[in-house]
Design a protein around this motif. Sequence first.
Motif, PDB file in Angstrom:
ATOM      1  N   GLY A   8     -50.190   9.119 -11.026  1.00  0.00           N
ATOM      2  CA  GLY A   8     -49.844   9.015 -12.890  1.00  0.00           C
ATOM      3  C   GLY A   8     -50.702  10.669 -13.511  1.00  0.00           C
ATOM      4  N   ALA A   9     -50.616  11.383 -13.025  1.00  0.00           N
ATOM      5  CA  ALA A   9     -50.780  13.015 -13.385  1.00  0.00           C
ATOM      6  C   ALA A   9     -49.759  13.031 -13.476  1.00  0.00           C
ATOM      7  CB  ALA A   9     -51.300  14.004 -12.507  1.00  0.00           C
ATOM      8  N   ILE A  10     -47.876  13.274 -12.722  1.00  0.00           N
ATOM      9  CA  ILE A  10     -47.454  13.018 -12.647  1.00  0.00           C
ATOM     10  C   ILE A  10     -46.629  12.619 -14.411  1.00  0.00           C
ATOM     11  CG2 ILE A  10     -44.379  12.784 -11.774  1.00  0.00           C
ATOM     12  CD1 ILE A  10     -46.151  13.405  -9.133  1.00  0.00           C
ATOM     13  N   ALA A  11     -46.713  11.480 -14.465  1.00  0.00           N
ATOM     14  CA  ALA A  11     -46.246  10.371 -15.331  1.00  0.00           C
ATOM     15  C   ALA A  11     -46.611  11.106 -16.629  1.00  0.00           C
ATOM     16  CB  ALA A  11     -46.580   8.413 -14.615  1.00  0.00           C
ATOM     17  N   LEU A  12     -48.077  10.688 -16.626  1.00  0.00           N
ATOM     18  CA  LEU A  12     -48.595  11.648 -17.895  1.00  0.00           C
ATOM     19  C   LEU A  12     -47.911  13.266 -18.611  1.00  0.00           C
ATOM     20  CD1 LEU A  12     -50.878  11.179 -19.734  1.00  0.00           C
ATOM     21  CD2 LEU A  12     -52.390  12.241 -18.734  1.00  0.00           C
ATOM     22  N   VAL A  13     -47.296  14.016 -17.956  1.00  0.00           N
ATOM     23  CA  VAL A  13     -46.673  15.263 -17.412  1.00  0.00           C
ATOM     24  C   VAL A  13     -45.944  14.794 -18.220  1.00  0.00           C
ATOM     25  CG1 VAL A  13     -46.083  17.628 -16.956  1.00  0.00           C
ATOM     26  CG2 VAL A  13     -48.172  16.715 -16.190  1.00  0.00           C
ATOM     27  N   CYS A 100     -64.941  23.267 -18.658  1.00  0.00           N
ATOM     28  CA  CYS A 100     -64.668  21.576 -19.244  1.00  0.00           C
ATOM     29  C   CYS A 100     -65.974  20.552 -19.290  1.00  0.00           C
ATOM     30  CB  CYS A 100     -63.130  20.615 -18.741  1.00  0.00           C
ATOM     31  SG  CYS A 100     -63.858  19.851 -16.971  1.00  0.00           S
ATOM     32  N   THR A 101     -65.970  20.476 -20.780  1.00  0.00           N
ATOM     33  CA  THR A 101     -66.759  19.381 -21.121  1.00  0.00           C
ATOM     34  C   THR A 101     -67.134  17.642 -20.883  1.00  0.00           C
ATOM     35  OG1 THR A 101     -66.507  19.130 -23.236  1.00  0.00           O
ATOM     36  CG2 THR A 101     -68.217  21.074 -22.727  1.00  0.00           C
ATOM     37  N   ARG A 102     -68.258  17.175 -20.704  1.00  0.00           N
ATOM     38  CA  ARG A 102     -68.162  15.657 -20.437  1.00  0.00           C
ATOM     39  C   ARG A 102     -67.583  15.335 -21.807  1.00  0.00           C
ATOM     40  NH1 ARG A 102     -74.028  13.697 -18.064  1.00  0.00           N
ATOM     41  NH2 ARG A 102     -74.280  16.129 -16.794  1.00  0.00           N
ATOM     42  N   ALA A 103     -67.280  15.516 -22.818  1.00  0.00           N
ATOM     43  CA  ALA A 103     -66.313  15.343 -24.035  1.00  0.00           C
ATOM     44  C   ALA A 103     -64.672  15.513 -23.095  1.00  0.00           C
ATOM     45  CB  ALA A 103     -66.779  15.881 -25.156  1.00  0.00           C
ATOM     46  N   ASN A 104     -64.460  16.557 -22.118  1.00  0.00           N
ATOM     47  CA  ASN A 104     -63.119  16.223 -22.063  1.00  0.00           C
ATOM     48  C   ASN A 104     -62.421  15.358 -20.656  1.00  0.00           C
ATOM     49  OD1 ASN A 104     -63.605  20.129 -22.459  1.00  0.00           O
ATOM     50  ND2 ASN A 104     -62.199  18.673 -23.582  1.00  0.00           N
ATOM     51  N   ASN A 105     -63.925  15.643 -19.521  1.00  0.00           N
ATOM     52  CA  ASN A 105     -64.075  14.442 -18.910  1.00  0.00           C
ATOM     53  C   ASN A 105     -65.502  13.444 -18.314  1.00  0.00           C
ATOM     54  OD1 ASN A 105     -64.022  13.820 -15.979  1.00  0.00           O
ATOM     55  ND2 ASN A 105     -61.946  13.055 -16.636  1.00  0.00           N
ATOM     56  N   PRO A 106     -65.347  13.084 -18.272  1.00  0.00           N
ATOM     57  CA  PRO A 106     -67.404  12.405 -17.689  1.00  0.00           C
ATOM     58  C   PRO A 106     -67.744  12.989 -16.400  1.00  0.00           C
ATOM     59  CG  PRO A 106     -65.719  10.453 -18.185  1.00  0.00           C
ATOM     60  CD  PRO A 106     -64.373  11.518 -18.118  1.00  0.00           C
ATOM     61  N   GLY A 144     -70.851  17.070  -6.647  1.00  0.00           N
ATOM     62  CA  GLY A 144     -70.031  16.071  -5.902  1.00  0.00           C
ATOM     63  C   GLY A 144     -69.552  14.823  -6.922  1.00  0.00           C
ATOM     64  N   ARG A 145     -68.734  15.718  -7.472  1.00  0.00           N
ATOM     65  CA  ARG A 145     -67.513  14.529  -8.214  1.00  0.00           C
ATOM     66  C   ARG A 145     -66.113  15.668  -8.920  1.00  0.00           C
ATOM     67  NH1 ARG A 145     -70.486  11.609 -13.081  1.00  0.00           N
ATOM     68  NH2 ARG A 145     -68.611  10.791 -13.572  1.00  0.00           N
ATOM     69  N   ASN A 146     -66.021  16.444  -7.881  1.00  0.00           N
ATOM     70  CA  ASN A 146     -64.861  17.303  -7.512  1.00  0.00           C
ATOM     71  C   ASN A 146     -63.721  16.516  -7.467  1.00  0.00           C
ATOM     72  OD1 ASN A 146     -67.336  18.329  -6.139  1.00  0.00           O
ATOM     73  ND2 ASN A 146     -66.423  19.861  -6.571  1.00  0.00           N
ATOM     74  N   ASP A 147     -63.620  15.946  -6.259  1.00  0.00           N
ATOM     75  CA  ASP A 147     -62.621  14.735  -6.160  1.00  0.00           C
ATOM     76  C   ASP A 147     -62.638  13.744  -6.985  1.00  0.00           C
ATOM     77  OD1 ASP A 147     -61.818  15.679  -3.979  1.00  0.00           O
ATOM     78  OD2 ASP A 147     -62.821  14.172  -2.401  1.00  0.00           O
ATOM     79  N   ALA A 152     -58.275  13.095 -11.932  1.00  0.00           N
ATOM     80  CA  ALA A 152     -57.631  13.030 -13.480  1.00  0.00           C
ATOM     81  C   ALA A 152     -56.523  13.705 -13.580  1.00  0.00           C
ATOM     82  CB  ALA A 152     -58.186  13.286 -14.216  1.00  0.00           C
ATOM     83  N   GLY A 153     -56.315  14.438 -13.075  1.00  0.00           N
ATOM     84  CA  GLY A 153     -54.691  15.367 -12.846  1.00  0.00           C
ATOM     85  C   GLY A 153     -54.688  15.997 -13.901  1.00  0.00           C
ATOM     86  N   ILE A 154     -54.931  15.882 -14.806  1.00  0.00           N
ATOM     87  CA  ILE A 154     -54.782  16.964 -16.310  1.00  0.00           C
ATOM     88  C   ILE A 154     -56.203  16.387 -17.152  1.00  0.00           C
ATOM     89  CG2 ILE A 154     -53.127  15.120 -17.184  1.00  0.00           C
ATOM     90  CD1 ILE A 154     -51.636  17.625 -18.489  1.00  0.00           C
ATOM     91  N   ILE A 155     -56.325  17.941 -17.701  1.00  0.00           N
ATOM     92  CA  ILE A 155     -57.928  17.443 -18.448  1.00  0.00           C
ATOM     93  C   ILE A 155     -57.563  18.598 -19.189  1.00  0.00           C
ATOM     94  CG2 ILE A 155     -59.533  16.242 -16.711  1.00  0.00           C
ATOM     95  CD1 ILE A 155     -59.927  19.461 -16.873  1.00  0.00           C
ATOM     96  N   ASP A 156     -58.382  18.145 -20.655  1.00  0.00           N
ATOM     97  CA  ASP A 156     -58.440  19.544 -21.705  1.00  0.00           C
ATOM     98  C   ASP A 156     -59.454  20.162 -20.888  1.00  0.00           C
ATOM     99  OD1 ASP A 156     -56.700  18.642 -23.758  1.00  0.00           O
ATOM    100  OD2 ASP A 156     -57.494  16.692 -24.443  1.00  0.00           O
ATOM    101  N   MET A 157     -59.549  21.732 -21.359  1.00  0.00           N
ATOM    102  CA  MET A 157     -60.533  22.812 -21.248  1.00  0.00           C
ATOM    103  C   MET A 157     -60.115  23.571 -22.159  1.00  0.00           C
ATOM    104  SD  MET A 157     -59.101  25.369 -18.737  1.00  0.00           S
ATOM    105  CE  MET A 157     -58.976  26.211 -18.799  1.00  0.00           C
ATOM    106  N   GLN A 158     -61.608  24.625 -22.083  1.00  0.00           N
ATOM    107  CA  GLN A 158     -61.501  25.791 -22.495  1.00  0.00           C
ATOM    108  C   GLN A 158     -61.514  27.014 -21.881  1.00  0.00           C
ATOM    109  OE1 GLN A 158     -64.672  23.232 -23.219  1.00  0.00           O
ATOM    110  NE2 GLN A 158     -63.078  22.223 -24.098  1.00  0.00           N
ATOM    111  N   PHE A 159     -61.055  28.415 -22.929  1.00  0.00           N
ATOM    112  CA  PHE A 159     -61.146  29.331 -21.699  1.00  0.00           C
ATOM    113  C   PHE A 159     -61.193  30.680 -23.045  1.00  0.00           C
ATOM    114  CE2 PHE A 159     -56.694  29.314 -23.665  1.00  0.00           C
ATOM    115  CZ  PHE A 159     -56.802  30.807 -23.190  1.00  0.00           C
ATOM    116  N   ARG A 160     -61.333  31.461 -21.950  1.00  0.00           N
ATOM    117  CA  ARG A 160     -61.291  33.069 -22.387  1.00  0.00           C
ATOM    118  C   ARG A 160     -61.680  33.904 -21.728  1.00  0.00           C
ATOM    119  NH1 ARG A 160     -68.630  32.598 -24.098  1.00  0.00           N
ATOM    120  NH2 ARG A 160     -68.799  32.684 -21.937  1.00  0.00           N
ATOM    121  N   ARG A 161     -61.177  34.872 -22.074  1.00  0.00           N
ATOM    122  CA  ARG A 161     -60.108  36.185 -21.803  1.00  0.00           C
ATOM    123  C   ARG A 161     -61.620  37.007 -20.638  1.00  0.00           C
ATOM    124  NH1 ARG A 161     -56.364  41.047 -21.560  1.00  0.00           N
ATOM    125  NH2 ARG A 161     -56.503  41.864 -19.190  1.00  0.00           N
TER     126      ARG A 161
END
Length: 272
Positions: A8-13, A100-106, A144-147, A152-161
């Motif tokens: 599913g993630a491959i198709a989404l990409v 990543c926050t719950r707004a990005n993925n539960p 416990g929700r790593n898997d 999800a395969g692809i998510i929105d997230m945030q980053f900073r150096r």
Amino acid sequence: MAGVNTNGAIALVALLSMLVPSVRSAVDYSTSAARSYNSGWLPAKATWYGRPNGAGPDDNGGACGFKNVNQYPLSAMTSCGNEPLFQGGAGCGTCYQIRCTRANNPSCSGQTKTVVITDMNYYPVAKYHFDLSGTAFGALALPGRNDQLRHAGIIDMQFRRVPCNFAGMKLGFYVLRGANPNYLPVLVQYANRDGTVVKMDLMRSRNGRPTGRWEPMYRSWGSVWRCDSRDALLGPLSLRVTSESGKTLVANNVIPNGWKGDTSYSSNIQFR
């Protein structure tokens, strides 16, 4: 960069790639925001590759040349970066906080984790795209929700150096396999603070004594610097390294006489 681990993630990409006619031309690939320590949190896409609890590449390496990224101090918390992050190899070793926050993925925890750029992302789907190791992607999840998050395969997230802090480590120099007296390729690793080296020079010896003359080395690829010489590069060899922030350190006689390829040489220096 390997493919995302779910169909599913491959198709989404693939869908995202079609919707954006040319990611490379449609976005501004300036590295300034990603490189700055003062940009704050920036939006990005995250995918993952390799084994679910692995370090990314099957050989625990990557396009930067680092070895054993599954072991301390990188401990599999690694990522491919697209060009604003990889920077043609100049971004190798750079450290980023990600979340990543719950707004990005539960399944996201919202807690920050630190990853190191160790590889190149050749197929970005966003202006900033982290293709994380399975370990790093899963680390963004609630306990416990790593898997579930990896699924999800692809998510929105945030980053900073952020500055790198490889606790207990000194700068390491690995002479690559294939080196010879006229060709010296050196991998630089475990640089604190900026994580990356932007300039490197070499001082050879003659009759066992330093010549006193610094010769420039050149970035070969990733975090590997090279020196080509008509005359044999006789040790001991000293190396001078300059960080992105302009700090310079000298590893005196770090590569001994009789040096050889496929060998690591430790120093007693580190950026502070």
